[in-house]
Design a protein around this motif. Sequence first.
Motif, PDB file in Angstrom:
ATOM      1  N   HIS A  96       0.838  -1.202   0.000  1.00  6.81           N
ATOM      2  CA  HIS A  96       0.000   0.000   0.000  1.00  6.81           C
ATOM      3  C   HIS A  96       0.875   1.255   0.000  1.00  6.81           C
ATOM      4  O   HIS A  96       0.626   2.195  -0.752  1.00  6.81           O
ATOM      5  CB  HIS A  96      -0.928  -0.008   1.213  1.00  6.81           C
ATOM      6  CG  HIS A  96      -1.738   1.239   1.339  1.00  6.81           C
ATOM      7  ND1 HIS A  96      -2.779   1.527   0.481  1.00  6.81           N
ATOM      8  CD2 HIS A  96      -1.647   2.286   2.184  1.00  6.81           C
ATOM      9  CE1 HIS A  96      -3.294   2.693   0.811  1.00  6.81           C
ATOM     10  NE2 HIS A  96      -2.620   3.175   1.841  1.00  6.81           N
ATOM     11  N   TRP A  97       1.899   1.256   0.837  1.00  5.78           N
ATOM     12  CA  TRP A  97       2.817   2.395   0.912  1.00  5.78           C
ATOM     13  C   TRP A  97       3.497   2.637  -0.436  1.00  5.78           C
ATOM     14  O   TRP A  97       3.601   3.772  -0.894  1.00  5.78           O
ATOM     15  CB  TRP A  97       3.861   2.139   2.008  1.00  5.78           C
ATOM     16  CG  TRP A  97       4.925   3.156   2.079  1.00  5.78           C
ATOM     17  CD1 TRP A  97       4.840   4.425   2.588  1.00  5.78           C
ATOM     18  CD2 TRP A  97       6.267   3.014   1.606  1.00  5.78           C
ATOM     19  NE1 TRP A  97       6.040   5.074   2.459  1.00  5.78           N
ATOM     20  CE2 TRP A  97       6.940   4.219   1.858  1.00  5.78           C
ATOM     21  CE3 TRP A  97       6.961   1.974   1.007  1.00  5.78           C
ATOM     22  CZ2 TRP A  97       8.267   4.418   1.517  1.00  5.78           C
ATOM     23  CZ3 TRP A  97       8.284   2.158   0.667  1.00  5.78           C
ATOM     24  CH2 TRP A  97       8.924   3.376   0.935  1.00  5.78           C
ATOM     25  N   ALA A  99       2.345   1.736  -3.408  1.00  7.67           N
ATOM     26  CA  ALA A  99       1.334   2.185  -4.377  1.00  7.67           C
ATOM     27  C   ALA A  99       1.046   3.657  -4.185  1.00  7.67           C
ATOM     28  O   ALA A  99       0.963   4.419  -5.167  1.00  7.67           O
ATOM     29  CB  ALA A  99       0.062   1.360  -4.232  1.00  7.67           C
ATOM     30  N   VAL A 100       0.911   4.104  -2.951  1.00 11.92           N
ATOM     31  CA  VAL A 100       0.661   5.515  -2.686  1.00 11.92           C
ATOM     32  C   VAL A 100       1.857   6.357  -3.130  1.00 11.92           C
ATOM     33  O   VAL A 100       1.690   7.420  -3.733  1.00 11.92           O
ATOM     34  CB  VAL A 100       0.344   5.744  -1.195  1.00 11.92           C
ATOM     35  CG1 VAL A 100       0.330   7.218  -0.839  1.00 11.92           C
ATOM     36  CG2 VAL A 100      -0.990   5.093  -0.843  1.00 11.92           C
ATOM     37  N   ALA A 101       3.075   5.887  -2.859  1.00 16.67           N
ATOM     38  CA  ALA A 101       4.274   6.610  -3.259  1.00 16.67           C
ATOM     39  C   ALA A 101       4.361   6.718  -4.780  1.00 16.67           C
ATOM     40  O   ALA A 101       4.739   7.758  -5.324  1.00 16.67           O
ATOM     41  CB  ALA A 101       5.516   5.929  -2.709  1.00 16.67           C
ATOM     42  N   ASP A 102       3.984   5.648  -5.495  1.00 17.55           N
ATOM     43  CA  ASP A 102       4.022   5.685  -6.965  1.00 17.55           C
ATOM     44  C   ASP A 102       2.971   6.632  -7.536  1.00 17.55           C
ATOM     45  O   ASP A 102       3.207   7.286  -8.544  1.00 17.55           O
ATOM     46  CB  ASP A 102       3.819   4.274  -7.539  1.00 17.55           C
ATOM     47  CG  ASP A 102       5.029   3.380  -7.340  1.00 17.55           C
ATOM     48  OD1 ASP A 102       6.112   3.922  -7.046  1.00 17.55           O
ATOM     49  OD2 ASP A 102       4.889   2.157  -7.471  1.00 17.55           O
ATOM     50  N   ILE A 103       1.816   6.714  -6.888  1.00 15.47           N
ATOM     51  CA  ILE A 103       0.765   7.623  -7.357  1.00 15.47           C
ATOM     52  C   ILE A 103       1.204   9.063  -7.217  1.00 15.47           C
ATOM     53  O   ILE A 103       1.009   9.881  -8.113  1.00 15.47           O
ATOM     54  CB  ILE A 103      -0.550   7.371  -6.586  1.00 15.47           C
ATOM     55  CG1 ILE A 103      -1.145   6.035  -7.005  1.00 15.47           C
ATOM     56  CG2 ILE A 103      -1.537   8.504  -6.821  1.00 15.47           C
ATOM     57  CD1 ILE A 103      -2.326   5.586  -6.147  1.00 15.47           C
ATOM     58  N   HIS A 104       1.845   9.388  -6.101  1.00 12.14           N
ATOM     59  CA  HIS A 104       2.261  10.765  -5.846  1.00 12.14           C
ATOM     60  C   HIS A 104       3.578  11.124  -6.521  1.00 12.14           C
ATOM     61  O   HIS A 104       3.982  12.280  -6.512  1.00 12.14           O
ATOM     62  CB  HIS A 104       2.364  11.021  -4.342  1.00 12.14           C
ATOM     63  CG  HIS A 104       1.040  10.960  -3.656  1.00 12.14           C
ATOM     64  ND1 HIS A 104       0.003  11.813  -3.951  1.00 12.14           N
ATOM     65  CD2 HIS A 104       0.544  10.100  -2.727  1.00 12.14           C
ATOM     66  CE1 HIS A 104      -1.041  11.525  -3.225  1.00 12.14           C
ATOM     67  NE2 HIS A 104      -0.743  10.469  -2.465  1.00 12.14           N
TER      68      HIS A 104
END
Length: 105
Positions: A96-97, A99-104
């Motif tokens: 999850h961490w 995925a969030v880092a890749d989105i931002h």
Amino acid sequence: MGVIEDPSGATCYLVLVGLLVALPLYQMNILTFSDFYRNRFEPRVELLSSLCMVPFYFGWITAQLVALGILFQAVTYIPTLDDIWIGIAVVLIYLHWRAVADIHH
């Protein structure tokens, strides 16, 4: 003699696969074999290869989670089954961490 050959053979194999297979795929910015099939053929082949690989990965992932649980059990002395669940939670939180880092990013 087999005990000596087993780890050295596995090490040589991993180094060869890393140099001859993983490095070229990494340089092509490919993370999975399905990505390779998409680039080489078409998205339908990528989907088909992914569907074929999913059942076999259940066994692989299960083995990795059990190994992680045994490792945690050796350190924490918590029962292995509980440590497997802790390992699952750690993996999911990390994914999850990422995925969030890749989105931002």
